[in-house]
Design an enzyme around this catalytic site. Sequence first.
Site, PDB file in Angstrom:
ATOM      1  N   GLU A 243      -0.936  -2.766  13.742  1.00 22.22           N
ATOM      2  CA  GLU A 243      -0.528  -3.622  15.013  1.00 22.22           C
ATOM      3  C   GLU A 243       0.416  -4.299  14.525  1.00 22.22           C
ATOM      4  O   GLU A 243       0.630  -5.177  13.600  1.00 22.22           O
ATOM      5  CB  GLU A 243      -1.778  -4.634  15.066  1.00 22.22           C
ATOM      6  N   CYS A 277       3.025 -12.390  17.455  1.00 22.24           N
ATOM      7  CA  CYS A 277       3.639 -11.094  17.646  1.00 22.24           C
ATOM      8  C   CYS A 277       3.705 -10.890  19.193  1.00 22.24           C
ATOM      9  O   CYS A 277       4.491 -10.266  19.390  1.00 22.24           O
ATOM     10  CB  CYS A 277       2.731 -10.190  16.849  1.00 22.24           C
TER      11      CYS A 277
END
EC number: 1.2.1.71
Length: 486
Positions: A243, A277
């Site tokens: 991720e 993110c």
Amino acid sequence: MTQFIKGQWVAGLGHAVTSKNPANNDVIWNSQTATPEQVNTAVEAAREVQFDWFMLGFEARLAIVEAYRAQLEENKAEIAETIAQETGKPQWETATEAGAMIGKIGLSVAAYNKRTGTSENDTPAGRAVLRHKPHGVVAVFGPYNFPGHLPNGHIVPALLAGNTVVFKPSELTPKVAELMLKLWEKAGLPAGVINLVQGEVETGKALASHPQIDGLFFTGSSRTGHILHQQYAGEPGKILALEMGGNNPLIIKGVKDSKAAVHDIIQSAYISSGQRCTCARRLYVEKGAEGDALLAQLTDAVKRIVVGAWNAQPQPFMGAMISETAAKGMVEAQRNLVNLGGHSLVELTHIEEGTGLVSPGLIDVSQVIELPDEEYFGPLLQVVRYTDFDEAIKLANNTRYGLSAGILADSRDDYEYFLARIRAGIVNWNKQITGASGAAPFGGVGASGNHRASAFYAADYCAYPVASVEADEVSLPANLSPGLSL
């Protein structure tokens, strides 16, 4: 004693490492790193108990995970304060993270039951049974931006599935990891089921390259993720879940409530000092009077964002970035964009030397011919003016990443047009793009991941399916195959 190996707290035997509060440089944690030899001991400890942990059964594993949830609930104030001191995030935000850690338990249990449980069906060939088995020993690499919640999202489903874990947190947030392991210990977790190895690059390399791990779950930078992907390219037997970040776009088109739009833009770009993110990095605003007015309103609001220490009262919206190095990196990123032709609408400034405190930045990069496809991991939002909706979508898709994207638009038709064409794993409409549901998968495409979505889908990479056709006894079929006689 800061390494937790085989149920014992032991001292690291490597070099000294220090964690400091990025808002005032107070030392939060000071110890030594784990050596490759200690990493090996941790992996061996996890391997030694893995089968017993699996054979304990789901209900027994669940009871320990539920005991951990009780520990999280009981200690949520300490968790929030520890995260705040070590990351510099304001207390209101870290209280939210502590709450998310608690909520992750129930979501992980639901995901396990829905996506990786056991099911049976009678078929003409026999009883078809689907089960799921753990991979074995998995490594979890945690990030600094959500040092409790994000590794928790790997560790909990991994344990529920029957894996054992070697956890290597970010070297920037070791105290949060230490607190997490102490709570697991209080929850009654058997020795060796989770092992904590604190350290920097050497520790991480030793763990990632260890031949006895069966998988690695990583949350962090695209650069490190790509290195891991290359490293595991010749090992198809190991599960790798990545991720990573994103150069995330947000398009504004035809919004009547400009104040609400400004709010969602700020929440998308500047929450957590831009260190999520999913944060918006690029903002697409239509040319013309309406876009001009929105941009003026946004500029004024960004100038008034309150920045301060984690414990400031009244509380700030933005705390410090994770380090002075990170803060200076954002100043340098802004300088580079200006040199390429960008125009600062609100200048990002390093507020105080020796700290990670920066003010938010807003820069118009419409005149930049070759806009760098970079994830500037901080509170710097790039504005691009557009005339045509298709052009805006094309520009939004012009990135090697594909994590999050969003549109603020009053027209559902505009949203559906955008949704059909945008390339991202998280696509929001009239909501901040940093908002994600734990009851849904979380992941991106392109350089943002390797198709191993986390959150509700973390259960998928924590176990593998085992399909069986079964009968209670051996029996002859009613009709033998042609050419057989018994």
